[in-house]
Design an enzyme around this catalytic site. Sequence first.
Site, PDB file in Angstrom:
ATOM      1  N   CYS A   1       0.776  -1.185  -0.066  1.00  0.00           N
ATOM      2  CA  CYS A   1      -0.072   0.017  -0.053  1.00  0.00           C
ATOM      3  C   CYS A   1       0.763   1.405  -0.008  1.00  0.00           C
ATOM      4  O   CYS A   1       0.336   2.275  -0.187  1.00  0.00           O
ATOM      5  CB  CYS A   1      -0.878   0.096   1.377  1.00  0.00           C
ATOM      6  SG  CYS A   1      -2.053  -1.478   1.253  1.00  0.00           S
TER       7      CYS A   1
ATOM      8  N   ASN B   1     -10.295  -0.452   0.083  1.00  0.00           N
ATOM      9  CA  ASN B   1      -8.751  -0.478   0.015  1.00  0.00           C
ATOM     10  C   ASN B   1      -8.096  -0.816  -1.303  1.00  0.00           C
ATOM     11  O   ASN B   1      -8.336  -2.262  -1.712  1.00  0.00           O
ATOM     12  CB  ASN B   1      -8.103  -1.026   1.175  1.00  0.00           C
ATOM     13  CG  ASN B   1      -6.717  -1.303   1.292  1.00  0.00           C
ATOM     14  OD1 ASN B   1      -6.110  -0.756   0.499  1.00  0.00           O
ATOM     15  ND2 ASN B   1      -5.999  -1.592   2.437  1.00  0.00           N
TER      16      ASN B   1
ATOM     17  N   HIS C   1      -3.367   7.048   2.690  1.00  0.00           N
ATOM     18  CA  HIS C   1      -3.649   5.522   1.901  1.00  0.00           C
ATOM     19  C   HIS C   1      -5.049   5.424   2.865  1.00  0.00           C
ATOM     20  O   HIS C   1      -5.199   5.387   3.965  1.00  0.00           O
ATOM     21  CB  HIS C   1      -2.796   4.545   2.396  1.00  0.00           C
ATOM     22  CG  HIS C   1      -3.116   3.221   2.153  1.00  0.00           C
ATOM     23  ND1 HIS C   1      -3.648   2.795   1.138  1.00  0.00           N
ATOM     24  CD2 HIS C   1      -3.269   2.163   3.027  1.00  0.00           C
ATOM     25  CE1 HIS C   1      -4.085   1.482   1.113  1.00  0.00           C
ATOM     26  NE2 HIS C   1      -3.722   1.074   2.155  1.00  0.00           N
TER      27      HIS C   1
HETATM   28  O1  UT7 Z   1      -3.855  -1.372   3.844  1.00  0.00           O
HETATM   29  C1  UT7 Z   1      -2.723  -1.835   4.487  1.00  0.00           C
HETATM   30  C2  UT7 Z   1      -2.960  -1.479   5.695  1.00  0.00           C
HETATM   31  N1  UT7 Z   1      -4.058  -2.164   6.230  1.00  0.00           N
HETATM   32  C3  UT7 Z   1      -4.605  -1.881   7.406  1.00  0.00           C
HETATM   33  O2  UT7 Z   1      -4.225  -0.785   7.868  1.00  0.00           O
HETATM   34  C4  UT7 Z   1      -5.827  -2.441   7.909  1.00  0.00           C
HETATM   35  C5  UT7 Z   1      -5.948  -2.553   9.267  1.00  0.00           C
HETATM   36  N2  UT7 Z   1      -7.037  -3.199  10.047  1.00  0.00           N
HETATM   37  C6  UT7 Z   1      -8.144  -2.888  10.103  1.00  0.00           C
HETATM   38  O3  UT7 Z   1      -8.595  -1.923   9.353  1.00  0.00           O
HETATM   39  C7  UT7 Z   1      -9.042  -3.527  11.070  1.00  0.00           C
HETATM   40  O4  UT7 Z   1      -8.440  -4.302  11.851  1.00  0.00           O
HETATM   41  C8  UT7 Z   1     -10.185  -4.501  10.244  1.00  0.00           C
HETATM   42  C9  UT7 Z   1     -11.137  -3.635   9.669  1.00  0.00           C
HETATM   43  C10 UT7 Z   1      -9.455  -5.627   9.530  1.00  0.00           C
HETATM   44  C11 UT7 Z   1     -11.013  -5.377  11.280  1.00  0.00           C
HETATM   45  O5  UT7 Z   1     -11.549  -4.710  12.369  1.00  0.00           O
HETATM   46  P1  UT7 Z   1     -11.316  -4.880  13.861  1.00  0.00           P
HETATM   47  O6  UT7 Z   1     -12.177  -3.751  14.739  1.00  0.00           O
HETATM   48  O7  UT7 Z   1      -9.744  -4.852  14.178  1.00  0.00           O
HETATM   49  O8  UT7 Z   1     -11.958  -6.076  14.148  1.00  0.00           O
HETATM   50  P2  UT7 Z   1     -11.058  -7.662  14.556  1.00  0.00           P
HETATM   51  O9  UT7 Z   1     -10.269  -8.300  13.646  1.00  0.00           O
HETATM   52  O10 UT7 Z   1     -10.644  -7.263  15.962  1.00  0.00           O
HETATM   53  O11 UT7 Z   1     -12.521  -8.532  14.783  1.00  0.00           O
HETATM   54  C12 UT7 Z   1     -13.722  -8.321  15.634  1.00  0.00           C
HETATM   55  C13 UT7 Z   1     -14.642  -9.365  15.269  1.00  0.00           C
HETATM   56  C14 UT7 Z   1     -14.316 -10.667  15.517  1.00  0.00           C
HETATM   57  O12 UT7 Z   1     -15.132 -11.449  16.046  1.00  0.00           O
HETATM   58  P3  UT7 Z   1     -14.951 -11.932  17.529  1.00  0.00           P
HETATM   59  O13 UT7 Z   1     -13.839 -12.990  17.461  1.00  0.00           O
HETATM   60  O14 UT7 Z   1     -14.979 -10.723  18.380  1.00  0.00           O
HETATM   61  O15 UT7 Z   1     -15.971 -12.821  17.860  1.00  0.00           O
HETATM   62  C15 UT7 Z   1     -14.052 -11.202  13.826  1.00  0.00           C
HETATM   63  O16 UT7 Z   1     -14.432 -12.549  13.713  1.00  0.00           O
HETATM   64  O17 UT7 Z   1     -15.348  -8.957  14.189  1.00  0.00           O
HETATM   65  C16 UT7 Z   1     -15.296 -10.246  13.436  1.00  0.00           C
HETATM   66  N3  UT7 Z   1     -15.113 -10.038  11.899  1.00  0.00           N
HETATM   67  C17 UT7 Z   1     -16.181  -9.762  11.202  1.00  0.00           C
HETATM   68  N4  UT7 Z   1     -17.474  -9.878  11.367  1.00  0.00           N
HETATM   69  C18 UT7 Z   1     -18.414  -9.535  10.474  1.00  0.00           C
HETATM   70  C19 UT7 Z   1     -14.053  -9.886  10.997  1.00  0.00           C
HETATM   71  N5  UT7 Z   1     -14.504  -9.537   9.998  1.00  0.00           N
HETATM   72  C20 UT7 Z   1     -15.774  -9.615  10.140  1.00  0.00           C
HETATM   73  C21 UT7 Z   1     -16.699  -9.112   8.696  1.00  0.00           C
HETATM   74  N6  UT7 Z   1     -18.310  -9.247   9.295  1.00  0.00           N
HETATM   75  N7  UT7 Z   1     -16.305  -9.108   7.681  1.00  0.00           N
END
Ligand code: UT7
Length: 333
Positions: free
Chosen positions: A113, A284, A254
């Site tokens: 990215c 993204n 980004h």
């Molecule tokens: O471009 C290069 C750099 N990239 C980035 O900077 C991206 C960085 N990361 C992010 O933007 C975020 O971490 C995400 C958007 C990917 C995820 O958000 P988060 O608030 O960090 O969520 P998480 O990974 O901690 O997941 C929270 C919950 C989990 O469920 P449990 O374990 O709490 O029951 C996941 O399984 O959300 C669940 N989950 C989803 N639920 C519905 C993960 N993906 C989804 C989904 N829909 N698509």
Amino acid sequence: MYAAFRSVGSYVPKNVMTNEDLEKIVETSDEWITKRTGIKTRYIADKDESTSDMGVEAAKVALERAGIEPSQLDMIVCATISPDYFCMPSTACMIAKKLGVANIPAFDISAACSGFIYALAMARSFVESKTAKNVLIIGAEKLSAIVDYTDRTTCVLFGDGAGAAIIGATENENEAIIDVNISSDGNYYDYLITPGCGTNRPCSGETLKEHACFMKMKGNETFKVAVKTLTNDVVEILKNNNIESSQIDHFIPHQANYRILNAVAQALKLKDEQLVITVGKYGNTSSASIPMAMNDLYEEGRLKAGDLMLLDAFGGGFTWGSALVPFAPRKTS
Ligand code: UT7
């Protein structure tokens, strides 16, 4: 000799994929995606539309706006993690061929990215060292081809598209790109990774079965490092150049996640009108996200000659980069 940022262009594929479309593919919801990322839609390339096809379309716009013919280019640099071909030929060579240009250097950069800022750093160096007068830089991605649409933690995030810019030589210091800073830390190599189908784990029945040729991300861990790194990076580049955040006309980060952009903008005490956000529309698009956002700003009539842009990127590797860039449009003919 200085390097000036002459023009920007972009290409958005025609197929829109909404959060509701994704609800039908994986266990997710519009509410979750919107709340956690700010993304509402992303655009997906046609099956027979390649990364270089999109890069060429963005390049044509940037060339036209700079008043430059492809034959006037001295170099083409394409940043991508979704090249047309594995290993070779480079996507930059395919773009050169499609633009009808030969006998100039054309090469790809793999910095995920942060790729567009890495390409900008390259172009600036070649122009300042008088090796090139007009460099075409491109960020182009067909991420839909390397996204696993059975993995809800990644597939809701990414989209396709391309952005391009012309970096040209100038003797006018006021037009000069002020600073570009690029860096990396390979200790985080497995936070964002396509684990299979490289030479580390060559393509096999096993890697295909494991979906190892698709992108995997430790999302939450990446999020935390991203906010910290993106903030430190811009604080440093502003400080090094004695520029206050209030002097920035457009902060173009980004576009990975609305929450990340907001956190960085708040740390810099930026006003809403300084922050450029397109992640809701495009998702993204990795190396293409900054030039695509810049292009929207331009087409909305908000990016004017002399405006000071602050660019900031972070991605797999980890890599990161920032740049202080005055917009210096000028037709050469
Ligand atoms: O471009 C290069 C750099 N990239 C980035 O900077 C991206 C960085 N990361 C992010 O933007 C975020 O971490 C995400 C958007 C990917 C995820 O958000 P988060 O608030 O960090 O969520 P998480 O990974 O901690 O997941 C929270 C919950 C989990 O469920 P449990 O374990 O709490 O029951 C996941 O399984 O959300 C669940 N989950 C989803 N639920 C519905 C993960 N993906 C989804 C989904 N829909 N698509």
